[in-house]
Design a protein around this motif. Structure first.
Motif, PDB file in Angstrom:
ATOM      1  N   SER A 203       0.859  -1.187   0.000  1.00  0.00           N
ATOM      2  CA  SER A 203       0.000   0.000   0.000  1.00  0.00           C
ATOM      3  C   SER A 203       0.890   1.231   0.000  1.00  0.00           C
ATOM      4  CB  SER A 203      -0.900   0.007   1.240  1.00  0.00           C
ATOM      5  OG  SER A 203      -0.118   0.140   2.419  1.00  0.00           O
ATOM      6  N   SER A 218      -8.217 -12.877   4.290  1.00  0.00           N
ATOM      7  CA  SER A 218      -9.147 -12.149   3.430  1.00  0.00           C
ATOM      8  C   SER A 218      -9.749 -10.985   4.199  1.00  0.00           C
ATOM      9  CB  SER A 218     -10.262 -13.083   2.947  1.00  0.00           C
ATOM     10  OG  SER A 218      -9.737 -14.093   2.124  1.00  0.00           O
ATOM     11  N   TYR A 219      -9.885  -9.849   3.518  1.00  0.00           N
ATOM     12  CA  TYR A 219     -10.352  -8.621   4.160  1.00  0.00           C
ATOM     13  C   TYR A 219     -11.488  -8.050   3.310  1.00  0.00           C
ATOM     14  CZ  TYR A 219      -9.529  -4.608   7.292  1.00  0.00           C
ATOM     15  OH  TYR A 219      -9.635  -3.628   8.251  1.00  0.00           O
ATOM     16  N   THR A 220     -12.097  -6.995   3.786  1.00  0.00           N
ATOM     17  CA  THR A 220     -13.236  -6.416   3.080  1.00  0.00           C
ATOM     18  C   THR A 220     -12.831  -5.831   1.723  1.00  0.00           C
ATOM     19  OG1 THR A 220     -12.889  -4.310   4.218  1.00  0.00           O
ATOM     20  CG2 THR A 220     -14.441  -5.861   5.225  1.00  0.00           C
ATOM     21  N   ASN A 221     -13.813  -5.730   0.812  1.00  0.00           N
ATOM     22  CA  ASN A 221     -13.620  -5.118  -0.504  1.00  0.00           C
ATOM     23  C   ASN A 221     -12.497  -5.766  -1.311  1.00  0.00           C
ATOM     24  OD1 ASN A 221     -15.683  -3.221  -0.034  1.00  0.00           O
ATOM     25  ND2 ASN A 221     -14.259  -1.857   1.030  1.00  0.00           N
ATOM     26  N   SER A 222     -12.416  -7.098  -1.246  1.00  0.00           N
ATOM     27  CA  SER A 222     -11.450  -7.879  -2.036  1.00  0.00           C
ATOM     28  C   SER A 222     -10.001  -7.575  -1.675  1.00  0.00           C
ATOM     29  CB  SER A 222     -11.663  -7.644  -3.540  1.00  0.00           C
ATOM     30  OG  SER A 222     -12.979  -7.988  -3.917  1.00  0.00           O
ATOM     31  N   ARG A 223      -9.781  -7.069  -0.470  1.00  0.00           N
ATOM     32  CA  ARG A 223      -8.419  -6.779  -0.029  1.00  0.00           C
ATOM     33  C   ARG A 223      -7.882  -7.928   0.831  1.00  0.00           C
ATOM     34  NH1 ARG A 223      -9.187  -1.117   2.838  1.00  0.00           N
ATOM     35  NH2 ARG A 223     -11.011  -2.265   3.583  1.00  0.00           N
ATOM     36  N   SER A 239      -3.756  -3.093  -0.584  1.00  0.00           N
ATOM     37  CA  SER A 239      -4.774  -2.334  -1.302  1.00  0.00           C
ATOM     38  C   SER A 239      -5.324  -3.158  -2.464  1.00  0.00           C
ATOM     39  CB  SER A 239      -4.207  -1.006  -1.809  1.00  0.00           C
ATOM     40  OG  SER A 239      -3.122  -1.232  -2.682  1.00  0.00           O
ATOM     41  N   ARG A 240      -6.564  -2.941  -2.811  1.00  0.00           N
ATOM     42  CA  ARG A 240      -7.252  -3.780  -3.793  1.00  0.00           C
ATOM     43  C   ARG A 240      -6.523  -3.824  -5.126  1.00  0.00           C
ATOM     44  NH1 ARG A 240     -13.464  -2.520  -4.623  1.00  0.00           N
ATOM     45  NH2 ARG A 240     -12.574  -0.530  -5.301  1.00  0.00           N
ATOM     46  N   GLU A 241      -5.978  -2.673  -5.570  1.00  0.00           N
ATOM     47  CA  GLU A 241      -5.303  -2.647  -6.864  1.00  0.00           C
ATOM     48  C   GLU A 241      -3.957  -3.373  -6.839  1.00  0.00           C
ATOM     49  OE1 GLU A 241      -4.419   1.340  -4.800  1.00  0.00           O
ATOM     50  OE2 GLU A 241      -6.116  -0.040  -5.060  1.00  0.00           O
TER      51      GLU A 241
END
Length: 251
Positions: A203, A218-223, A239-241
């Protein structure tokens, strides 16, 4: 446009392939060594454009031109700044320093599309190259850091660092003994100084060491959340990206 990638690090090749796809550039083949590349060129039509890593697992990619007369445009990809000028001597379209930046890649592809060479004969002066490469090439990354502790200087080995992180405009190294040290650098500067095999920037705030990861959740919003062996002062979230590249880095 017929494009191939020659890159010995498969995660890096897959990442470049993905970035090119986002630019509507389709890669027809990915090659990973000098030997494999020579065999492929001997049995296939040459592409319009090659993304060519300079240092491959079995030698320098220049060695391909010892055997094959390649008539393709070339964009070199390299972590070694000292080869930048050599790339231009070889009449390449451009060169990209690793880790490859999205905007730099887009600019290089645009440069090729504007140039649109019908045929490009690569002329390599191998004597000049050999003079540059008297010794085998290995990128030197920082193995230690010097930090100030009161009136003293302390040496921290890179393999002791669990993560680098930024906080309140400062950059810190968190070590395996549970301590945090203020560094005279930034996370951006560290990107070119620490080994990409051992450290990954998950990040804007965190750079983690693969040798000190205890768990990945595994974390929220595909993170993803990364747990380190000792550092637990803050949550480390991929971070997701960056999740996809992070998974490739773990392989």
């Amino acid at each position: 446009m017929n494009v191939i990638i020659i890159e010995d690090e498969k995660p890096a090749a897959r990442r470049l392939n993905r970035l090119l796809a986002e630019l509507n550039v389709e890669v027809s083949k990915m090659l990973h060594s000098v030997e494999e590349s020579i065999e492929w060129f001997q049995n296939n039509p040459h592409p319009d454009l090659i993304f060519l890593d300079i240092q491959l697992s079995d030698g320098l990619s220049f060695e391909i031109f010892d055997i094959i007369e390649v008539k393709s445009a070339i964009i070199f990809t390299t972590a070694f700044d000292e080869y930048a000028l050599q790339a231009f001597k070889l009449n390449s379209i451009d060169y990209l320093l690793k880790p490859i930046d999205d905007e730099d890649l887009e600019s290089a592809v645009k440069k090729y599309r504007d140039f649109k060479p019908e045929s490009q004969k690569i002329s390599v002066d191998f004597n000049d190259i050999k003079k540059l490469l008297v010794n085998p090439l290995e990128r030197e990354y920082k193995k230690r850091f010097t930090v100030k502790v009161g009136q003293h200087l302390k040496i921290i080995n890179a393999d002791e660092v669990e993560c680098f992180y930024s906080e309140n405009k400062g950059t810190y190294a968190a070590t395996s003994d549970g301590r945090n040290y203020l560094l005279d650098t930034t996370l951006e500067q560290l990107e070119g100084e620490v080994s990409p095999k051992n450290f990954f920037r998950v990040s804007r705030k965190f750079y983690v060491s693969i040798n000190h990861i205890k768990d990945i959740i595994s974390y929220t919003n595909s993170r993803l959340q990364v747990k380190l062996n000792h550092f637990n002062e803050q949550e480390i979230i991929v971070s997701r990206e960056r999740v996809r590249d992070f998974k490739l880095w773990l392989e």
